[in-house]
Design an enzyme around this catalytic site. Structure first.
Site, PDB file in Angstrom:
ATOM      1  N   GLY A  81      -7.904   1.752   1.157  1.00 51.00           N
ATOM      2  CA  GLY A  81      -6.736   1.982   0.300  1.00 51.00           C
ATOM      3  C   GLY A  81      -6.994   3.068  -0.740  1.00 51.00           C
ATOM      4  O   GLY A  81      -6.057   3.725  -1.198  1.00 51.00           O
ATOM      5  N   GLU A 107      -6.192   6.150   1.016  1.00 54.98           N
ATOM      6  CA  GLU A 107      -4.735   6.205   1.201  1.00 54.98           C
ATOM      7  C   GLU A 107      -4.033   6.567  -0.112  1.00 54.98           C
ATOM      8  O   GLU A 107      -3.064   7.323  -0.126  1.00 54.98           O
ATOM      9  CB  GLU A 107      -4.249   4.853   1.755  1.00 54.98           C
ATOM     10  CG  GLU A 107      -4.717   4.653   3.193  1.00 54.98           C
ATOM     11  CD  GLU A 107      -4.591   3.228   3.691  1.00 54.98           C
ATOM     12  OE1 GLU A 107      -5.033   2.301   2.974  1.00 54.98           O
ATOM     13  OE2 GLU A 107      -4.060   3.024   4.789  1.00 54.98           O
TER      14      GLU A 107
END
Ligand code: CAA
Length: 257
Positions: free
Chosen positions: A108, A111
């Site tokens: 994440g 991301e």
């Protein structure tokens, strides 16, 4: 506004957000993402802020979604919680986001970094999508955004092995803008954010939106969008000021009108 997991501040026209869960390498739990989105949206609506700087600490920008928080989840609870949908709001922020990253930029964290517009990394940065090692896969854009930027074969290698790449490799693949020594990455990112903050805000906003289109729509549609955005800027006071200042050989004073 005070938050539990992020620190928010301001340097001139630049809003600064620091992810602040250092004891878990800035693992992204639900609360930190909620706080981040709330502050990004607040800064987006604050006229005194013209660019946003997002950072972590030297050791970690973010080591991914919080594994401890997800470990006991099941399909139905994940579906009902729909925890990644809030991430879509990050991509909708109008103001440019400069990321200053260092250390672990994983899962994440990668991301989140890919949701930023310009990325300055320290030499110690390691970027990867290691979800496969946990028996899962990225869920906040890792297969999509990474592939669009680095291309299929490199994305496959990163996603299927879970191995991270160095900052220099990320630079070579066009995933980040700059690599600098760890003592300098924050300053360098701040310098860039300040330079953007000096530009005419409406043009900045439309450029961000139009570049975003290039990744999503066919070329002719993107060209149409660009042309209309270009014409739209001719209604702005900043266009008149920018061109007048050039002719009068002086520095333009942009007001965002
Ligand atoms: N979630 C929760 N806690 C985490 C974490 C994470 N993603 N990453 C690190 N931590 C915690 C560790 O549990 C540890 O806590 P304790 O001190 O309480 O044990 C602390 O942070 C320090 O971590 P390590 O001791 O592991 O530090 P290290 O230097 O030995 O290793 C690391 C660093 C290689 C980054 C390792 O921590 C690691 O592999 N972390 C997980 C990375 C990962 O798999 N990320 C993907 C998550 S899934 C995801 O992101 C899905 C998505 O698409 C959104």
């Amino acid at each position: 506004m005070t938050y539990e997991h992020i620190l928010a501040s301001k340097d001139g026209d630049v809003g600064i957000i620091q992810l602040n869960r250092p004891h878990v390498l800035n693992a992204l739990n639900l609360k930190i993402i909620d706080e981040l989105v709330a502050e990004l949206e607040r800064m987006d609506g604050d006229d005194s802020i013209r660019a946003i700087l997002l950072t972590g600490n030297d050791k970690a920008f973010a080591a991914g979604a919080d594994i401890a928080e997800m470990a006991d989840e099941a399909t139905v609870s994940m579906l009902l919680k729909d925890q990644f949908s809030v991430w879509d709001r990050i991509a909708k922020i109008n103001k440019p986001i400069v990321a200053a990253v260092s250390g672990f930029v994983l899962g994440g964290g990668c991301e989140l970094m890919m949701n930023c517009d310009i990325i300055v990394a320290s030499e110690t940065t390691r970027i990867g999508q290691p979800e496969i090692k946990l028996g899962v896969m990225p869920g906040a854009g890792g297969t999509q955004r990474l592939t669009k930027v680095v291309g299929k074969v490199k994305a496959m290698e990163m996603l299927l092995t879970g191995e991270s790449i160095t900052a220099q490799e990320a630079l070579d693949f066009g995933l980040i803008n700059r690599v600098v020594p760890v003592e300098l990455y924050f300053e360098e990112a701040l310098k860039l954010a300040k330079k953007i903050a000096e530009q005419p805000p409406i043009a900045v906003r439309l450029i961000k939106k139009t570049v975003g289109k290039a990744l999503d729509v066919p070329l002719d549609e993107g060209m149409d969008y660009e042309r209309n955005a270009f014409y739209l800027l001719f209604a702005s006071e900043d266009k008149s000021e920018g061109m007048k200042a050039f002719i009068e050989k002086r520095k333009a004073k942009f007001t965002g009108r």
